[in-house]
Design a protein around this motif. Structure first.
Motif, PDB file in Angstrom:
ATOM      1  N   SER A  54      11.772  12.982   4.722  1.00 32.26           N
ATOM      2  CA  SER A  54      11.594  12.256   5.708  1.00 32.26           C
ATOM      3  C   SER A  54      10.321  11.498   6.047  1.00 32.26           C
ATOM      4  O   SER A  54      11.088  10.108   5.959  1.00 32.26           O
ATOM      5  CB  SER A  54      12.099  12.546   7.011  1.00 32.26           C
ATOM      6  N   SER A  55       9.418  11.394   5.531  1.00 33.25           N
ATOM      7  CA  SER A  55       8.418  10.631   5.835  1.00 33.25           C
ATOM      8  C   SER A  55       7.780   9.832   4.995  1.00 33.25           C
ATOM      9  O   SER A  55       7.950   8.784   4.833  1.00 33.25           O
ATOM     10  CB  SER A  55       7.314  11.755   6.102  1.00 33.25           C
ATOM     11  N   ALA A  56       8.077  10.712   3.725  1.00 34.91           N
ATOM     12  CA  ALA A  56       8.222   9.866   2.366  1.00 34.91           C
ATOM     13  C   ALA A  56       9.408   8.495   2.102  1.00 34.91           C
ATOM     14  O   ALA A  56       8.390   7.584   1.377  1.00 34.91           O
ATOM     15  CB  ALA A  56       8.217  10.952   0.910  1.00 34.91           C
ATOM     16  N   GLU A  57      10.624   8.992   2.890  1.00 38.20           N
ATOM     17  CA  GLU A  57      11.641   8.019   2.820  1.00 38.20           C
ATOM     18  C   GLU A  57      11.211   6.792   3.787  1.00 38.20           C
ATOM     19  O   GLU A  57      11.059   5.863   3.833  1.00 38.20           O
ATOM     20  CB  GLU A  57      12.871   8.744   3.629  1.00 38.20           C
ATOM     21  N   LYS A  58      10.687   7.588   4.701  1.00 33.49           N
ATOM     22  CA  LYS A  58      10.236   6.181   5.756  1.00 33.49           C
ATOM     23  C   LYS A  58       9.536   5.366   5.418  1.00 33.49           C
ATOM     24  O   LYS A  58       8.754   4.591   5.751  1.00 33.49           O
ATOM     25  CB  LYS A  58       9.343   7.348   7.102  1.00 33.49           C
ATOM     26  N   LEU A  59       8.079   5.947   4.761  1.00 30.81           N
ATOM     27  CA  LEU A  59       7.088   4.901   3.995  1.00 30.81           C
ATOM     28  C   LEU A  59       7.522   4.085   2.560  1.00 30.81           C
ATOM     29  O   LEU A  59       6.761   4.116   1.881  1.00 30.81           O
ATOM     30  CB  LEU A  59       5.740   6.314   3.720  1.00 30.81           C
ATOM     31  N   GLY A  60       8.493   4.544   2.619  1.00 30.98           N
ATOM     32  CA  GLY A  60       9.061   4.000   1.038  1.00 30.98           C
ATOM     33  C   GLY A  60       8.555   4.606  -0.535  1.00 30.98           C
ATOM     34  O   GLY A  60       8.487   3.615  -0.921  1.00 30.98           O
ATOM     35  N   LEU A  61       8.462   5.527   0.290  1.00 32.77           N
ATOM     36  CA  LEU A  61       8.037   6.340  -1.594  1.00 32.77           C
ATOM     37  C   LEU A  61       9.117   7.254  -1.877  1.00 32.77           C
ATOM     38  O   LEU A  61       9.526   7.406  -1.511  1.00 32.77           O
ATOM     39  CB  LEU A  61       7.294   7.941  -1.002  1.00 32.77           C
ATOM     40  N   GLU A  62       9.076   6.803  -3.204  1.00 35.20           N
ATOM     41  CA  GLU A  62      10.140   7.128  -4.244  1.00 35.20           C
ATOM     42  C   GLU A  62      10.143   8.570  -5.347  1.00 35.20           C
ATOM     43  O   GLU A  62      11.267   8.907  -5.845  1.00 35.20           O
ATOM     44  CB  GLU A  62      10.694   5.998  -4.782  1.00 35.20           C
ATOM     45  N   ASN A  63       8.453   8.978  -5.209  1.00 35.10           N
ATOM     46  CA  ASN A  63       8.771  10.353  -6.111  1.00 35.10           C
ATOM     47  C   ASN A  63       7.590  10.659  -5.335  1.00 35.10           C
ATOM     48  O   ASN A  63       6.619  10.301  -4.284  1.00 35.10           O
ATOM     49  CB  ASN A  63       9.094   9.919  -7.192  1.00 35.10           C
ATOM     50  N   MET A  64       7.910  12.130  -5.963  1.00 34.86           N
ATOM     51  CA  MET A  64       6.478  12.793  -5.943  1.00 34.86           C
ATOM     52  C   MET A  64       5.454  12.762  -6.188  1.00 34.86           C
ATOM     53  O   MET A  64       3.928  13.019  -5.965  1.00 34.86           O
ATOM     54  CB  MET A  64       7.117  14.434  -6.300  1.00 34.86           C
ATOM     55  N   ASP A  65       5.487  11.673  -6.949  1.00 29.56           N
ATOM     56  CA  ASP A  65       3.665  10.903  -7.865  1.00 29.56           C
ATOM     57  C   ASP A  65       3.741   9.965  -6.651  1.00 29.56           C
ATOM     58  O   ASP A  65       1.857  10.294  -6.433  1.00 29.56           O
ATOM     59  CB  ASP A  65       4.111  10.663  -9.392  1.00 29.56           C
ATOM     60  N   GLN A  66       4.103   9.659  -5.949  1.00 25.99           N
ATOM     61  CA  GLN A  66       3.821   8.683  -5.275  1.00 25.99           C
ATOM     62  C   GLN A  66       3.696   9.392  -4.032  1.00 25.99           C
ATOM     63  O   GLN A  66       2.068   8.803  -3.026  1.00 25.99           O
ATOM     64  CB  GLN A  66       4.903   7.455  -5.069  1.00 25.99           C
ATOM     65  N   VAL A  67       3.744  10.644  -3.714  1.00 31.49           N
ATOM     66  CA  VAL A  67       4.022  10.748  -2.501  1.00 31.49           C
ATOM     67  C   VAL A  67       2.841  12.209  -2.852  1.00 31.49           C
ATOM     68  O   VAL A  67       1.174  11.563  -2.058  1.00 31.49           O
ATOM     69  CB  VAL A  67       4.741  12.266  -1.996  1.00 31.49           C
ATOM     70  N   GLY A  68       1.836  12.229  -3.759  1.00 31.96           N
ATOM     71  CA  GLY A  68       0.832  13.020  -4.657  1.00 31.96           C
ATOM     72  C   GLY A  68      -0.663  11.767  -4.218  1.00 31.96           C
ATOM     73  O   GLY A  68      -1.861  12.615  -4.010  1.00 31.96           O
ATOM     74  N   GLN A  69       0.016  10.471  -4.963  1.00 31.81           N
ATOM     75  CA  GLN A  69      -0.897   9.325  -5.163  1.00 31.81           C
ATOM     76  C   GLN A  69      -1.487   9.184  -3.039  1.00 31.81           C
ATOM     77  O   GLN A  69      -2.644   9.099  -2.574  1.00 31.81           O
ATOM     78  CB  GLN A  69      -0.290   8.128  -5.044  1.00 31.81           C
ATOM     79  N   LEU A  70      -0.524   9.122  -2.745  1.00 27.87           N
ATOM     80  CA  LEU A  70      -0.665   9.297  -0.782  1.00 27.87           C
ATOM     81  C   LEU A  70      -1.513  10.218   0.056  1.00 27.87           C
ATOM     82  O   LEU A  70      -2.645   9.969  -0.189  1.00 27.87           O
ATOM     83  CB  LEU A  70       0.581   9.074   0.130  1.00 27.87           C
ATOM     84  N   LEU A  71      -1.353  11.664  -0.807  1.00 27.38           N
ATOM     85  CA  LEU A  71      -2.226  12.609  -0.072  1.00 27.38           C
ATOM     86  C   LEU A  71      -3.459  12.647  -0.453  1.00 27.38           C
ATOM     87  O   LEU A  71      -4.872  12.839  -0.194  1.00 27.38           O
ATOM     88  CB  LEU A  71      -1.289  13.765  -0.506  1.00 27.38           C
ATOM     89  N   GLU A  72      -3.829  12.118  -1.658  1.00 26.90           N
ATOM     90  CA  GLU A  72      -4.991  12.066  -2.194  1.00 26.90           C
ATOM     91  C   GLU A  72      -5.711  11.003  -1.853  1.00 26.90           C
ATOM     92  O   GLU A  72      -7.327  11.376  -1.208  1.00 26.90           O
ATOM     93  CB  GLU A  72      -5.577  11.478  -4.137  1.00 26.90           C
ATOM     94  N   LYS A  73      -4.844   9.868  -1.329  1.00 24.70           N
ATOM     95  CA  LYS A  73      -5.525   9.100  -0.184  1.00 24.70           C
ATOM     96  C   LYS A  73      -5.996   9.451   0.850  1.00 24.70           C
ATOM     97  O   LYS A  73      -7.455   8.852   1.248  1.00 24.70           O
ATOM     98  CB  LYS A  73      -4.953   7.595  -0.509  1.00 24.70           C
TER      99      LYS A  73
END
Length: 99
Positions: A54-73
């Motif tokens: 749900s949080s990924a959708e709200k942030l406009g993240l489209e896949n788990m790679d983008q989620v991983g990049q966000l978590l690394e940041k």
């Protein structure tokens, strides 16, 4: 202590004693958390995956790679804060979202 071997595909089998201790069954989700040089395996709560999705959708993240990049940041920002480097909230979120 239990041991496991990593396959050529990067997979491991969770030893039976560990699965029993965590009450893991086929289809259950687990999460891995790094704590220093150690990795902690935990039983994942279903709601945590739904919250992440749900949080990924709200942030406009489209896949788990983008989620991983966000978590690394986020991890880098946390480490910087621990070292006394601070920023205001807007600057923090702009940095996380790459704006």
């Amino acid at each position: 202590m239990e041991n496991a071997k990593i396959t050529s595909k990067g997979q491991i089998t969770i030893p039976a004693k560990i699965r029993q201790a965590l009450n893991l069954e086929i289809g259950d989700n687990v999460c891995f958390m790094q704590k220093g040089e150690d990795i902690v395996l935990r039983r994942a709560k279903d709601e945590s995956f739904e919250t992440l999705r749900s949080s990924a959708e709200k942030l406009g993240l489209e896949n788990m790679d983008q989620v991983g990049q966000l978590l690394e940041k986020l991890a880098v920002s946390y480490e910087q804060a621990q070292n006394g480097q601070t920023m205001d909230g807007d600057e923090f979120f702009r940095g996380l979202l790459g704006e």
